[in-house]
Write an enzyme that holds these catalytic residues in place. Structure first.
Site, PDB file in Angstrom:
ATOM      1  N   HIS A 225     -51.333 -14.435 -28.925  1.00  0.00           N
ATOM      2  CA  HIS A 225     -52.338 -14.714 -27.898  1.00  0.00           C
ATOM      3  C   HIS A 225     -52.179 -13.744 -26.718  1.00  0.00           C
ATOM      4  O   HIS A 225     -53.166 -13.180 -26.228  1.00  0.00           O
ATOM      5  CB  HIS A 225     -52.195 -16.168 -27.429  1.00  0.00           C
ATOM      6  CG  HIS A 225     -53.037 -16.523 -26.248  1.00  0.00           C
ATOM      7  ND1 HIS A 225     -54.297 -17.085 -26.358  1.00  0.00           N
ATOM      8  CD2 HIS A 225     -52.813 -16.387 -24.913  1.00  0.00           C
ATOM      9  CE1 HIS A 225     -54.802 -17.278 -25.152  1.00  0.00           C
ATOM     10  NE2 HIS A 225     -53.918 -16.869 -24.247  1.00  0.00           N
ATOM     11  N   GLU A 226     -50.927 -13.538 -26.283  1.00  0.00           N
ATOM     12  CA  GLU A 226     -50.689 -12.642 -25.154  1.00  0.00           C
ATOM     13  C   GLU A 226     -51.043 -11.197 -25.518  1.00  0.00           C
ATOM     14  O   GLU A 226     -51.571 -10.449 -24.700  1.00  0.00           O
ATOM     15  CB  GLU A 226     -49.233 -12.729 -24.685  1.00  0.00           C
ATOM     16  CG  GLU A 226     -48.836 -14.103 -24.134  1.00  0.00           C
ATOM     17  CD  GLU A 226     -49.712 -14.553 -22.969  1.00  0.00           C
ATOM     18  OE1 GLU A 226     -50.177 -13.686 -22.201  1.00  0.00           O
ATOM     19  OE2 GLU A 226     -49.958 -15.770 -22.832  1.00  0.00           O
TER      20      GLU A 226
ATOM     21  N   HIS B   6     -54.547 -10.634 -24.946  1.00  0.00           N
ATOM     22  CA  HIS B   6     -54.892 -10.281 -23.555  1.00  0.00           C
ATOM     23  C   HIS B   6     -54.681  -8.783 -23.305  1.00  0.00           C
ATOM     24  O   HIS B   6     -55.473  -8.151 -22.619  1.00  0.00           O
ATOM     25  CB  HIS B   6     -54.042 -11.084 -22.568  1.00  0.00           C
ATOM     26  CG  HIS B   6     -54.483 -12.509 -22.385  1.00  0.00           C
ATOM     27  ND1 HIS B   6     -55.798 -12.847 -22.127  1.00  0.00           N
ATOM     28  CD2 HIS B   6     -53.794 -13.675 -22.400  1.00  0.00           C
ATOM     29  CE1 HIS B   6     -55.880 -14.172 -22.006  1.00  0.00           C
ATOM     30  NE2 HIS B   6     -54.689 -14.694 -22.172  1.00  0.00           N
TER      31      HIS B   6
ATOM     32  N   GLU C 238     -59.968 -16.801 -22.521  1.00  0.00           N
ATOM     33  CA  GLU C 238     -58.931 -17.490 -23.280  1.00  0.00           C
ATOM     34  C   GLU C 238     -59.334 -17.665 -24.747  1.00  0.00           C
ATOM     35  O   GLU C 238     -58.521 -17.476 -25.652  1.00  0.00           O
ATOM     36  CB  GLU C 238     -58.637 -18.868 -22.666  1.00  0.00           C
ATOM     37  CG  GLU C 238     -57.852 -18.814 -21.375  1.00  0.00           C
ATOM     38  CD  GLU C 238     -56.585 -17.984 -21.480  1.00  0.00           C
ATOM     39  OE1 GLU C 238     -55.996 -17.898 -22.577  1.00  0.00           O
ATOM     40  OE2 GLU C 238     -56.194 -17.396 -20.469  1.00  0.00           O
TER      41      GLU C 238
END
Ligand SMILES: [Zn+2]
Length: 373
Positions: A232-233, A236, A286
């Site tokens: 997930h990071e 980003h 997100e």
């Protein structure tokens, strides 16, 4: 008379902590353990950085503004206090920070005037994807330096994994990071920093590093949960979300700084670090990072549902504690995200974990010396 002792030196440029020999002669001489000259600080220029219990933390007027020396030996500290007439006068770093505040504020006003018409967020949206990746990396490195300087959250250290007993954990994390990074295929390498903090959090700086807090490692029940958070990071980073956020926060004053070569300008980076760490990205951002994580986990044969399950469990556990720094505070609408992840995964999910073996996962769990009760 010459007093000698040992200390820990930070050059203000990197996060490297160097064990040094200190000798008090005409100046305060700082030498590497190999005898190499590191710095000679005149006593008149020494300033004490207040508020560090049990040790004397020094900076030196006229040397690198963030360079500092930590001394634990009370006798040595006593000598230095006696010999340094200006130890507790406001030091130059503060003055220069104040100068910078003024300069950056001016730049911010100018940029606000210039871009008020277009709106900085909209502009940042357009600029971020066009920037070369090296700019993301420089932003990330600058913010990383500043965060380490202002947030010594683990007591002595910020990052864990370098002590001998922590090496296997570091190796396990590196292997997982490499697998994710290779599969992500970004033009820049992804660096993961294990942060010595019990706060359950993770955070991606522009162009990485990704901070993975020990609190989150301890809360994870499977390697796939850790991998899901990292994926997930990395999402980003891939989507340049941190860079966009940094541009929005600093506005074009950040670009001014870049042009002027003062990219690590203290004030702005601190401000942005704070903004990033308290950032609550929009749900759309997100969701995009979640979708990226699902795809990346699939690519490496991990369980793409693990992230959603982990989020939901953290949410339930953290409900009453609600620290403003925790992972969920910066990642809203957990139930909704878990549903979206499950839908995206469909029935094809539930891959059995091949992320790392039991021993490696145990090693990862003790990367910061294990859990503290
Ligand atoms: Zn996120």
């Amino acid at each position: 008379m010459t007093a000698t002792g040992t200390g820990v030196y930070f050059d203000g440029q990197t996060s490297l902590r160097q064990d040094v020999h200190v000798a008090l002669g005409a100046d305060l001489a700082i030498r590497g353990t190999d005898g190499r000259r590191i710095a000679d600080w005149p006593f008149a220029d020494l300033r004490e950085v207040p508020g560090v219990p049990g040790q004397l933390r020094l900076t030196c007027e006229g040397s690198a503004p963030l360079a500092r020396l930590d001394l634990r030996d009370p006798a040595l500290a006593e000598h230095i206090r006696a010999w340094s007439p200006n130890l507790n006068t406001a030091h130059v770093a503060e003055a220069s920070v104040q100068r910078r505040v003024v300069l950056w504020s001016l730049a911010a006003v100018v940029s606000a005037a210039l871009f008020g018409v277009y709106g900085v967020p909209a502009l940042a949206d357009q600029i971020a994807p066009l920037l070369p990746w090296s700019v993301d990396q420089r932003m990330g490195a600058a913010v990383d330096r500043q965060i380490r300087y202002v947030l010594p959250i683990g007591g002595d250290r910020f990052e864990c994994g370098d002590r001998p007993e922590e090496k296997p954990g570091r190796a396990a994390l590196d292997a997982l990071a490499k697998r994710l990074s290779d599969a992500a295929g970004l033009p820049i390498p992804i660096r993961i920093v294990a942060v010595d903090s019990d706060i359950p959090n993770a955070l991606a700086l522009p162009g990485s590093p990704v901070y993975l807090f020990n609190g989150l490692i301890q809360a994870a029940q499977s390697p796939d949960e850790v991998a899901g958070v990292l994926a997930h990071e990395i999402g980003h980073v891939a989507h340049r979300d941190g860079s966009r956020r940094t541009l929005q926060a600093g506005g074009t004053s950040f670009l001014f700084g870049f042009v002027l070569g003062d990219f690590a300008g203290g004030t702005v980076a601190i401000f942005i670090a704070r903004t990033l760490s308290e950032a609550s990205y929009s749900r759309a951002v997100e969701s995009a990072a979640d979708a990226y994580a699902v795809a990346l986990m699939r690519k490496i044969g991990g369980d793409p549902k693990a992230l959603g399950g982990f989020l939901a469990r953290l949410d339930a556990e953290e409900d009453d504690k609600g620290s403003p720094l925790d992972y969920l505070a910066s990642h809203p609408a957990t139930a909704e995200r878990k549903r979206a992840i499950d839908v995206a995964v469909g029935d094809a999910g539930d891959a059995s974990s091949t992320m790392m073996d039991e021993a490696s996962f145990r090693a990862l769990k003790s990367i910061c010396g294990g859990s503290r009760p």
